[in-house]
Design a protein around this motif. Structure first.
Motif, PDB file in Angstrom:
ATOM      1  N   GLU A 294       0.825  -1.206   0.000  1.00  0.00           N
ATOM      2  CA  GLU A 294       0.000   0.000   0.000  1.00  0.00           C
ATOM      3  C   GLU A 294       0.863   1.261   0.000  1.00  0.00           C
ATOM      4  OE1 GLU A 294      -3.450  -0.015  -0.424  1.00  0.00           O
ATOM      5  OE2 GLU A 294      -2.746  -2.044  -0.894  1.00  0.00           O
ATOM      6  N   ALA A 295       1.911   1.261   0.802  1.00  0.00           N
ATOM      7  CA  ALA A 295       2.792   2.430   0.853  1.00  0.00           C
ATOM      8  C   ALA A 295       3.467   2.666  -0.493  1.00  0.00           C
ATOM      9  CB  ALA A 295       3.829   2.251   1.955  1.00  0.00           C
ATOM     10  N   LEU A 296       3.982   1.610  -1.099  1.00  0.00           N
ATOM     11  CA  LEU A 296       4.656   1.752  -2.386  1.00  0.00           C
ATOM     12  C   LEU A 296       3.683   2.150  -3.490  1.00  0.00           C
ATOM     13  CD1 LEU A 296       7.207  -1.189  -2.260  1.00  0.00           C
ATOM     14  CD2 LEU A 296       7.747   1.228  -2.608  1.00  0.00           C
ATOM     15  N   THR A 297       2.461   1.640  -3.410  1.00  0.00           N
ATOM     16  CA  THR A 297       1.447   2.047  -4.386  1.00  0.00           C
ATOM     17  C   THR A 297       1.161   3.538  -4.273  1.00  0.00           C
ATOM     18  OG1 THR A 297       0.431  -0.157  -4.390  1.00  0.00           O
ATOM     19  CG2 THR A 297      -0.947   1.683  -5.130  1.00  0.00           C
TER      20      THR A 297
ATOM     21  N   LYS B 240      -4.894  -2.560   5.821  1.00  0.00           N
ATOM     22  CA  LYS B 240      -5.524  -1.482   6.587  1.00  0.00           C
ATOM     23  C   LYS B 240      -4.455  -0.575   7.203  1.00  0.00           C
ATOM     24  CE  LYS B 240      -9.644  -4.135   8.018  1.00  0.00           C
ATOM     25  NZ  LYS B 240     -10.723  -3.291   7.482  1.00  0.00           N
ATOM     26  N   VAL B 241      -3.415  -1.191   7.781  1.00  0.00           N
ATOM     27  CA  VAL B 241      -2.341  -0.397   8.385  1.00  0.00           C
ATOM     28  C   VAL B 241      -1.607   0.405   7.321  1.00  0.00           C
ATOM     29  CG1 VAL B 241      -0.173  -0.477   9.672  1.00  0.00           C
ATOM     30  CG2 VAL B 241      -2.039  -2.020  10.302  1.00  0.00           C
ATOM     31  N   GLY B 242      -1.251  -0.244   6.206  1.00  0.00           N
ATOM     32  CA  GLY B 242      -0.545   0.446   5.137  1.00  0.00           C
ATOM     33  C   GLY B 242      -1.348   1.599   4.566  1.00  0.00           C
TER      34      GLY B 242
ATOM     35  N   ASN C 271      -2.066   7.324   3.937  1.00  0.00           N
ATOM     36  CA  ASN C 271      -3.009   8.430   3.776  1.00  0.00           C
ATOM     37  C   ASN C 271      -2.979   9.439   4.915  1.00  0.00           C
ATOM     38  OD1 ASN C 271      -4.406   7.894   1.213  1.00  0.00           O
ATOM     39  ND2 ASN C 271      -5.001   5.997   2.198  1.00  0.00           N
ATOM     40  N   LYS C 272      -2.452   9.050   6.049  1.00  0.00           N
ATOM     41  CA  LYS C 272      -2.393  10.001   7.158  1.00  0.00           C
ATOM     42  C   LYS C 272      -1.155  10.883   7.086  1.00  0.00           C
ATOM     43  CE  LYS C 272      -3.003  10.569  12.105  1.00  0.00           C
ATOM     44  NZ  LYS C 272      -3.331   9.935  13.406  1.00  0.00           N
ATOM     45  N   LEU C 273      -0.035  10.296   6.696  1.00  0.00           N
ATOM     46  CA  LEU C 273       1.193  11.080   6.601  1.00  0.00           C
ATOM     47  C   LEU C 273       1.123  12.062   5.441  1.00  0.00           C
ATOM     48  CD1 LEU C 273       4.024   8.451   7.223  1.00  0.00           C
ATOM     49  CD2 LEU C 273       3.080  10.105   8.838  1.00  0.00           C
ATOM     50  N   ARG C 274       1.619  13.259   5.678  1.00  0.00           N
ATOM     51  CA  ARG C 274       1.740  14.259   4.625  1.00  0.00           C
ATOM     52  C   ARG C 274       3.222  14.548   4.437  1.00  0.00           C
ATOM     53  NH1 ARG C 274      -1.853  12.530   2.983  1.00  0.00           N
ATOM     54  NH2 ARG C 274      -4.026  13.188   2.882  1.00  0.00           N
ATOM     55  N   MET C 275       3.814  13.820   3.499  1.00  0.00           N
ATOM     56  CA  MET C 275       5.258  13.876   3.340  1.00  0.00           C
ATOM     57  C   MET C 275       5.688  14.659   2.111  1.00  0.00           C
ATOM     58  SD  MET C 275       6.176   9.915   4.407  1.00  0.00           S
ATOM     59  CE  MET C 275       7.951  10.144   4.300  1.00  0.00           C
ATOM     60  N   LYS C 276       4.892  14.598   1.050  1.00  0.00           N
ATOM     61  CA  LYS C 276       5.299  15.212  -0.203  1.00  0.00           C
ATOM     62  C   LYS C 276       4.206  16.131  -0.713  1.00  0.00           C
ATOM     63  CE  LYS C 276       6.929  14.008  -4.855  1.00  0.00           C
ATOM     64  NZ  LYS C 276       7.149  12.919  -5.829  1.00  0.00           N
ATOM     65  N   GLU C 277       4.610  17.252  -1.258  1.00  0.00           N
ATOM     66  CA  GLU C 277       3.662  18.226  -1.821  1.00  0.00           C
ATOM     67  C   GLU C 277       2.836  17.568  -2.923  1.00  0.00           C
ATOM     68  OE1 GLU C 277       2.143  21.642  -0.918  1.00  0.00           O
ATOM     69  OE2 GLU C 277       4.210  21.343  -0.270  1.00  0.00           O
ATOM     70  N   GLY C 278       1.523  17.761  -2.846  1.00  0.00           N
ATOM     71  CA  GLY C 278       0.651  17.258  -3.895  1.00  0.00           C
ATOM     72  C   GLY C 278       0.250  15.807  -3.755  1.00  0.00           C
ATOM     73  N   GLU C 279       0.527  15.189  -2.607  1.00  0.00           N
ATOM     74  CA  GLU C 279       0.110  13.804  -2.398  1.00  0.00           C
ATOM     75  C   GLU C 279      -1.414  13.694  -2.418  1.00  0.00           C
ATOM     76  OE1 GLU C 279       3.124  11.281   0.367  1.00  0.00           O
ATOM     77  OE2 GLU C 279       2.162  12.991   1.328  1.00  0.00           O
TER      78      GLU C 279
ATOM     79  N   PRO D  24      -8.346   2.725  -2.578  1.00  0.00           N
ATOM     80  CA  PRO D  24      -8.273   1.399  -1.965  1.00  0.00           C
ATOM     81  C   PRO D  24      -8.130   0.326  -3.019  1.00  0.00           C
ATOM     82  CG  PRO D  24     -10.524   2.223  -1.940  1.00  0.00           C
ATOM     83  CD  PRO D  24      -9.646   3.366  -2.384  1.00  0.00           C
ATOM     84  N   ALA D  25      -7.603  -0.812  -2.599  1.00  0.00           N
ATOM     85  CA  ALA D  25      -7.446  -1.925  -3.526  1.00  0.00           C
ATOM     86  C   ALA D  25      -8.800  -2.460  -3.940  1.00  0.00           C
ATOM     87  CB  ALA D  25      -6.619  -3.024  -2.868  1.00  0.00           C
ATOM     88  N   ALA D  26      -8.818  -3.198  -5.028  1.00  0.00           N
ATOM     89  CA  ALA D  26     -10.058  -3.785  -5.502  1.00  0.00           C
ATOM     90  C   ALA D  26     -10.502  -4.882  -4.538  1.00  0.00           C
ATOM     91  CB  ALA D  26      -9.841  -4.352  -6.900  1.00  0.00           C
ATOM     92  N   ASP D  27     -11.523  -5.615  -4.907  1.00  0.00           N
ATOM     93  CA  ASP D  27     -12.071  -6.650  -4.018  1.00  0.00           C
ATOM     94  C   ASP D  27     -10.999  -7.649  -3.623  1.00  0.00           C
ATOM     95  OD1 ASP D  27     -12.374  -9.343  -5.679  1.00  0.00           O
ATOM     96  OD2 ASP D  27     -12.768  -7.671  -7.025  1.00  0.00           O
ATOM     97  N   THR D  28     -11.244  -8.347  -2.530  1.00  0.00           N
ATOM     98  CA  THR D  28     -10.256  -9.283  -1.983  1.00  0.00           C
ATOM     99  C   THR D  28     -10.577 -10.729  -2.304  1.00  0.00           C
ATOM    100  OG1 THR D  28     -11.457  -9.377   0.102  1.00  0.00           O
ATOM    101  CG2 THR D  28      -9.735  -7.710  -0.088  1.00  0.00           C
ATOM    102  N   THR D  29     -11.472 -10.970  -3.225  1.00  0.00           N
ATOM    103  CA  THR D  29     -11.855 -12.354  -3.495  1.00  0.00           C
ATOM    104  C   THR D  29     -10.699 -13.180  -4.033  1.00  0.00           C
ATOM    105  OG1 THR D  29     -12.618 -11.688  -5.701  1.00  0.00           O
ATOM    106  CG2 THR D  29     -14.264 -11.779  -3.952  1.00  0.00           C
ATOM    107  N   HIS D  30      -9.735 -12.529  -4.686  1.00  0.00           N
ATOM    108  CA  HIS D  30      -8.611 -13.260  -5.251  1.00  0.00           C
ATOM    109  C   HIS D  30      -7.653 -13.780  -4.161  1.00  0.00           C
ATOM    110  CE1 HIS D  30      -7.768  -9.009  -4.950  1.00  0.00           C
ATOM    111  NE2 HIS D  30      -6.492  -9.171  -5.194  1.00  0.00           N
ATOM    112  N   TYR D  31      -7.854 -13.371  -2.926  1.00  0.00           N
ATOM    113  CA  TYR D  31      -7.043 -13.934  -1.845  1.00  0.00           C
ATOM    114  C   TYR D  31      -7.335 -15.422  -1.679  1.00  0.00           C
ATOM    115  CZ  TYR D  31      -6.015  -9.208  -0.127  1.00  0.00           C
ATOM    116  OH  TYR D  31      -5.600  -7.906   0.003  1.00  0.00           O
ATOM    117  N   TYR D  32      -8.505 -15.832  -2.090  1.00  0.00           N
ATOM    118  CA  TYR D  32      -8.917 -17.205  -1.850  1.00  0.00           C
ATOM    119  C   TYR D  32      -8.552 -18.125  -3.016  1.00  0.00           C
ATOM    120  CZ  TYR D  32     -11.612 -14.983   1.813  1.00  0.00           C
ATOM    121  OH  TYR D  32     -11.991 -14.246   2.902  1.00  0.00           O
TER     122      TYR D  32
END
Length: 455
Positions: free
Chosen positions: A366-369, A427-429, A434-442, A447-455
């Motif tokens: 999530e962070a890298l995305t 959820k943590v990522g 989204n809470k950190l404001r590190m770079k101008e214009g962030e 959110p990621a798409a559905d999680t059905t592919h986890y199964y």
């Protein structure tokens, strides 16, 4: 005479510009920062640090580097007052005569080698960096100012790091093993004590507390009823390990990331080492930054944001592990089904639920995305130095999903646990990104798409 003086002045000026351009070209190369991270990664691996402790090294070191970068680039915002307990940090006394990338490298090394090591583990590497700057023509005033500023920021970050409760947990009580059914006990071949049972007491970076994203209780332990959901999960992993395809074995081994595996052959025992889960993702960050042609500052930003996400993700996961203290598949299968059954991978020395690697991998994704975008394809060459082939992914999230399956294929986590870990790591990522404001214009990360592919 005036013409001669003029031409000499022009020559001196051009020479100075050439020297300035030369040292900046050398010291501002983003690959140099990734090489520095790799240097710390090797030291962490060589000292057998557990995954959670290793993450602490990378995160504080990255924050120190980032704060130097933010002081020299108005596009980036200080993390002071954004991270728990981090207040105002030192500012350069002469910004015009400070080389911020060089200072960021030095700050990273000083903090990285001091957070959990005896200070000095990176001294030889730092000396080489300094010599590189001098050889490239960095003016002495800029050199001295940069070194001094790096020390000031590093010292401030180190002082802050000492208040995260790490030192106190070094003398905390050990985990108490009970014989209650379904509870964690040491596993072969090391039968090691539970690793870091108090890690949930470490101060989070962004989360309110370790339990902010508390996972639901695991499946109820029940090996008496073959139709119970728990028993079904046990049989699912047992049968999977006994029928693994070559591709599944490759996936499991690629994401093994065991910082210390004990190999036993008769009476001979020896250890082999690899990067930890977060060490593996440190490498992925560098691969992504290079492919994206990120400059020095953005590269540091990517390392820092992703490391912070993984730092908090491990705290969240360890809160779950030691809240529920669930047994590993190996323990359950050996006791109730087959005493000779072994997983493909060596079982780590901490409770099963939830999966640490799946948690931090989905948080990192999530962070890298948020930095490089979704559908960012890349080839992960991390494991080449450990004799494994590379693997390619269409996105960071796809890599995290493969990791989800890898821990199941390895035989060390029930897949239901991996699913929960992936969802809560995400959820943590997402929260950190989204809470950190590190770079101008962030912008807020979708959110990621559905999680059905986890199964």
């Amino acid at each position: 005479m005036k013409q001669i003086f003029f031409f000499l002045s022009v020559i001196v000026l051009l020479s100075a510009c050439k020297n300035n351009g030369e040292y900046k070209k050398v010291m501002h190369d983003p690959i140099l920062f990734s090489q520095t991270v790799h240097e710390l990664n090797g030291i962490v691996m060589g000292n057998n640090f557990s995954p959670v402790v290793a993450t602490r090294n990378y995160t504080y070191a990255s924050i120190a580097a980032y704060e130097v970068v933010a002081a020299g680039n108005s596009k980036y915002h200080s993390l002071a007052d954004q991270l728990r307990g981090l207040n105002t940090l030192p500012q350069p006394t002469d910004a015009q005569q400070t080389d911020f990338p060089f200072a960021a490298l030095l700050a990273y090394c000083k903090v990285g080698s001091a957070v959990t090591f005896p200070e000095g583990s990176m001294d030889a590497y730092v000396d080489a960096l300094k010599q590189k700057a001098k050889d490239a023509g960095m003016p002495s005033k800029i050199f001295d100012n940069s070194v001094n500023y790096a020390d000031a920021v590093a010292d401030a970050v180190l002082d802050w790091s000492k208040k995260d409760n790490y030192a106190q947990t070094r003398s905390a009580s050990k985990f108490t093993v009970t014989q209650e059914e379904g509870r964690w006990v040491p596993t072969p071949p090391m039968y090691a004590q539970a690793v870091e049972p108090h890690w949930m007491e470490i101060r989070p970076m962004v989360m309110d507390s370790a339990s902010q994203f508390r996972v639901p209780p695991p499946l109820e332990f029940n090996m008496k009823d073959t139709n119970s959901e728990y028993c079904k999960q046990v049989m699912l992993i047992k049968n999977a390990i006994e029928n693994l395809t070559p591709e599944q074995e490759e996936i499991a081994n690629f994401w093994d990331d065991n910082p210390f595996k004990l190999n036993v052959n008769g009476h001979v025992m020896f250890g082999t080492k690899k990067f930890s889960p977060t060490g593996h993702w440190q490498s992925i960050i560098g691969i992504a930054a290079q492919k994206a042609n990120a400059d020095f500052d953005e590269t540091v930003y990517a390392y820092t944001k992703t490391s912070i996400a993984m730092f908090d993700a491990f705290i969240q996961c360890w809160d779950a592990k030691y809240t529920y203290n669930t047994a590993r598949p190996e323990t359950v299968i050996n006791k109730y089904i087959d005493p000779n059954w072994r997983p493909l991978l060596q079982t780590p020395a901490f409770p099963e639920y939830t999966c640490g690697h799946s948690t931090v991998s989905s948080a990192a994704a999530e962070a890298l995305t948020s930095v490089f975008g979704d559908n960012f394809s890349y080839k992960d060459t991390t494991e080449l130095e450990f004799g494994l082939t590379s693997r390619s992914y269409p996105s960071f999230r796809a890599a995290a999903i493969e990791n989800n399956w890898a821990r199941f294929y390895g035989g060390i986590h029930y897949h239901s646990s991996c699913i929960t870990a992936t969802e809560y790591g995400r959820k943590v990522g997402d929260f950190v990104a989204n809470k950190l404001r590190m770079k101008e214009g962030e912008d807020r990360v979708a959110p990621a798409a559905d999680t059905t592919h986890y199964y």
